[in-house]
Design a protein around this motif. Structure first.
Motif: not given
Length: 848
Positions: A6-20
């Motif tokens: 769950x923590x992995x999904x929350x943090x990664x989902x937030x950061x992947x938008x910023x990556x784009x």
């Protein structure tokens, strides 16, 4: 789903938008090495965590993407094909994460084609081995964790930052908000019960409870708030895709990303904002050939800005394109039967522009995947109005178009007038209320019958008026005398009108509750609420009332027939009029005031010679606007709360007179500190105060930081050690900082249109020294007056002399941090004073 996943999904989902977003920015400015490093680290972290969690599909995809990004990090060119391919990988990662969130398992899918394309592009992007030497072997080691690098934050700092915050689910916040809403209702009920009682034993703790409820409400609202930067994050990617699809050169500028808005509203305005950007890119910005022919730069600019003003967020979306073709819109409106040819000629440009909000209205020559179907702008308007907001536009042919969205900060709790009509009570949200005007024989203003319709002559305007009991078809009790003697002046979009009511019974903060499904189609109501006495009342919808008055949403493009003459002739400002000390009443624009408080004299204390009060769990300084503060303190004192830089201060006054809307016309300027000048506001002579002066007195440190934040500093040094050492120091002083690794990189930034208020540069750099950089900058007229500070090992006399000869402002030692910040302060304080002098000159010209 276990906690780790769950923590992995929350943090990664937030950061992947910023990556784009970072990838698009890197494509525009390949010199920004920090951006590509951040993207690389993100994919590196995702890949490593996937291996630990057993997410094979995601691991293989991120490994291939990481390999390609590592080539960009090593200096390979960021071609459009490479960026598009990497963005496709970002989208695929987001899709996999979405499936993981829903089911707890990786979704089925075949990524082999995308992975092969990534690997092929990574091979094509391989840097020249002869040129890069040992760097060619670097990708082989990328799967290993990177060493505790100098450009990483210190572990202690990171651990501290994590310890100061926790992740709270949206559901938990919504539950707390519901409980606070019920507490507000209970508070209102208790206040109603004790309103006519004189029992001080009950009133004192109740006032305390009321204050605590307000503070708790504010705290929860702040927890619900998110910066619109979250909304802005997806826009660079959108503009890039539009640029490719439309074969236009587009540049996006966003401002005010730290402006905060209720998270619920952020999601609700995402689609309207996206559509407006598509509209600007397709309809507004010309092709590169057209722009060059018109003497414009090839690249068109779309600007999105967010500002906070008096309980509202204003979002402007503008472009520097061709502007609306008003004649073509007129012709199209006639063809569609929205207006006759003669009426079309008589319409103002503003009214013509509003035709684009009509359903099935488009002037596009052909239908494309982006526009031309006539679907969108009407939905944009309806969505914005549905949340109590408004949308307007201004356009200048050949110069561009600006759309302005005005959105309330929150939908959960809102101030409202409780109005009465024929013995019934209704809640009228204050966000659309301009003022209340008494009418009748004993009043200055009178209602008139104009061709069978009620109108109110209010100063230079004529407003259409409708009786609330008429709209709601309420029966009048014949045994009671008619009491229609109050007009509530409303403004919805650009329409100003009046609602005739019997009286305003109260002003309350109401908790908005939705209507049941059986009542949801009622046009004039937006919900219901519970008042302090326990009664349930319906909440009026200002937009629905406007539609009932004939400003039909489907036909309000023809407002020229009804309200063209009702549009105010000049821009107005809402003022708070109040008394403070001898002389004329004082005035401040309402937009500068965060809130108005009532503070007991017993809660005001003196500390270090200043008045302070405990306010929202912190001490707030009070600045009295009258002499002899203690002698003038009342039992209950009105305080105007101003905010700056996240801190607040209060202006201690004697009495609130009124909140009025009037043109700002400074007729006599003033040399007295704290007073801009004297103006006539609604027939009264008032002194308009200078909020900046009092913010300096009450919160000098916050004011200095806020002023400093307006300035951008460019730090130029070829050594990462000194950039990493000095940039945080300058940021901590309140300035915004960009860095460049060479003089050539700095000049490239200026060539691309970057603007800075000061440059701090190392003197000893390869290829081009700091002295030469200063000479090139100061020799160009557009950079005249740009201060440049030299950084050297020591500020020796020879360094000072060389700096002077190259046109620099001065020189400091690299390790003399105090001297650097002091010199920046001296430079930018002068620039701020010059700016203030200019503003005063402008104000003086208006007064003249």
């Amino acid at each position: 789903m276990d906690d780790l996943l769950h923590d992995f999904l929350v943090e990664t989902s937030e950061n992947i938008d910023a990556a784009g977003e970072q990838l698009v920015l890197f494509e525009r400015d390949p010199s920004d090495r920090e951006a590509i490093i951040r993207i690389f680290r993100l994919f590196h972290t995702i890949k490593g965590t996937c291996g630990f969690l057993g997410l094979a599909r995601l691991e293989h995809l991120t490994h291939a993407t990481e390999t390609l990004i590592s080539k960009l990090r090593s200096g390979a060119p960021a071609t459009a094909e490479t960026v598009s391919l990497t963005l496709a990988a970002v989208d695929r990662v987001k899709s996999i994460l979405s499936g993981l969130t829903e089911t707890g398992r990786e979704p089925e899918g075949d990524d082999s084609a995308l992975i092969a394309a990534l690997q092929a592009d990574a091979g094509a992007a391989q840097p020249d081995v002869q040129a890069t030497g040992a760097s060619a072997a670097a990708p082989l080691a990328e799967s290993k964790p990177e060493p505790v690098r100098k450009d990483r934050p210190a572990p202690a700092a990171g651990a501290s930052a994590r310890a100061e915050s926790i992740r709270v689910s949206v559901g938990a916040l919504e539950r707390i908000m519901i409980l606070v809403s019920e507490l507000v209702l209970t508070r209102n009920q208790l206040l109603e019960i004790t309103r006519h009682q004189e029992d001080a034993v009950i009133k004192t703790p109740l006032q305390r409870l009321s204050g605590l409820t307000t503070d708790l409400q504010d705290a929860v609202m702040r927890a619900r708030m998110q910066s619109v930067g979250r909304l802005f994050a997806s826009l660079p990617r959108l503009v890039r895709e539009l640029s490719v699809d439309l074969k236009k050169k587009l540049h996006l500028v966003t401002e005010g990303a730290d402006t905060e808005l209720d998270r619920q509203l952020i999601e609700l305005i995402r689609d309207p904002l996206t559509h407006l950007l598509r509209n600007c890119a397709d309809h507004g910005i010309e092709t590169p050939e057209e722009r060059l022919a018109r003497g414009k730069p090839e690249e068109g600019t779309i600007r999105v800005t967010a500002t906070h003003e008096a309980g509202y967020i204003t979002i402007d979306v503008s472009d520097d394109g061709r502007g609306l073709d008003l004649q073509k819109i007129r012709n199209k409106a006639v063809v569609k039967g929205l207006v006759s040819a003669s009426e079309a000629k008589a319409l103002s440009d503003e009214d013509v522009g509003r035709f684009i909000f009509a359903p099935d209205f488009s002037t596009a020559a052909a239908v494309t995947s982006i526009s031309g179907r006539g679907v969108g702008m009407d939905i944009v308007r309806d969505n914005i109005e549905a949340i109590g907001g408004a949308i307007s536009l201004t356009t200048v042919p050949g110069k561009g178009t600006r759309f302005t969205l005005k959105i309330p900060l929150t939908l959960a709790i809102t101030p409202a007038l409780i109005v009465e009509a024929s013995g019934h009570r209704f809640a009228l949200p204050q966000h659309s209320v301009v003022e209340a005007v008494g009418v009748g024989e004993a009043e200055t203003h009178m209602l008139e019958d104009l061709q069978g319709s009620l109108v109110l002559r209010l100063r230079q305007d004529i407003l259409p008026v409708v009786a609330l009991k008429s709209i709601l078809q309420l029966e009048t009790d014949a045994s009671k005398p008619a009491t229609d003697d109050l007009v509530i002046v409303m403004r919805v979009n650009n329409q100003t009108f009046g609602i005739l009511v019997d009286a305003v019974a109260d002003v309350q903060e109401i908790v908005v509750k939705p209507l049941g499904s059986s009542l949801s189609d009622l046009q004039v109501f937006s919900g219901h609420t519970i008042l302090g006495d326990g009664s349930v009342v319906l909440i009026l919808d200002p937009s629905g009332i406007a539609a009932r008055m004939g400003f039909e949403r489907a036909n309000d493009y023809t407002v020229g027939r009804v309200v063209e003459s009702f549009v105010p002739a000049e821009e107005t400002t809402r003022f708070v009029l109040f008394r403070a000390g001898p002389g004329a009443p004082k005035a401040l624009p309402l937009s500068l005031i965060v809130r108005i408080e009532s503070i007991r004299a017993s809660d005001i204390h003196t500390s270090d010679g200043r008045l302070v009060v405990q306010h929202q769990s912190q001490l707030m300084p009070l600045v009295p606007l009258f002499a002899g503060a203690e002698a003038h303190l009342q039992e209950i004192n009105p305080v105007l709360v101003l905010g700056i830089g996240g801190e607040s201060m209060g202006l201690l006054i004697e009495e609130i007179i009124d909140v009025v809307e009037a043109p700002l016309n400074i007729e006599i300027t003033s040399a007295s500190p704290g007073i801009i000048g004297t103006a006539e506001i609604r027939g009264a002579i008032a002194e308009v105060l200078d909020a900046t002066y009092f913010l300096r007195l009450g919160r000098p440190a916050a004011y200095s930081r806020a002023v400093a934040h307006q300035f951008r500093v460019l730090l130029v040094d070829d050594k990462p050690f000194f950039r990493d050492m000095l940039a945080p120091l300058i940021i901590a002083a309140g300035y915004r900082v960009n860095t460049a690794a060479s003089a050539a990189e700095a000049l490239l930034m200026f060539e691309k249109g970057a603007q800075f208020d000061a440059v701090v540069t190392d003197t000893d750099m390869p290829q081009m020294s700091g002295y030469e950089l200063a000479r090139q900058l100061t020799s160009e007229p557009r950079h005249a007056g740009l201060p440049v500070i030299a950084l050297a090992a020591h500020a020796a006399p020879s360094v000072l002399q060389a700096a002077k000869e190259s046109g620099m402002y001065g020189a400091v030692g690299k390790f003399d941090r105090t001297a650097l910040i002091k010199m920046l302060g001296e430079i930018l304080e002068v620039r701020q004073l010059n700016k203030l002098d200019l503003e005063e000159t402008v104000i003086g010209s208006f007064a003249a």
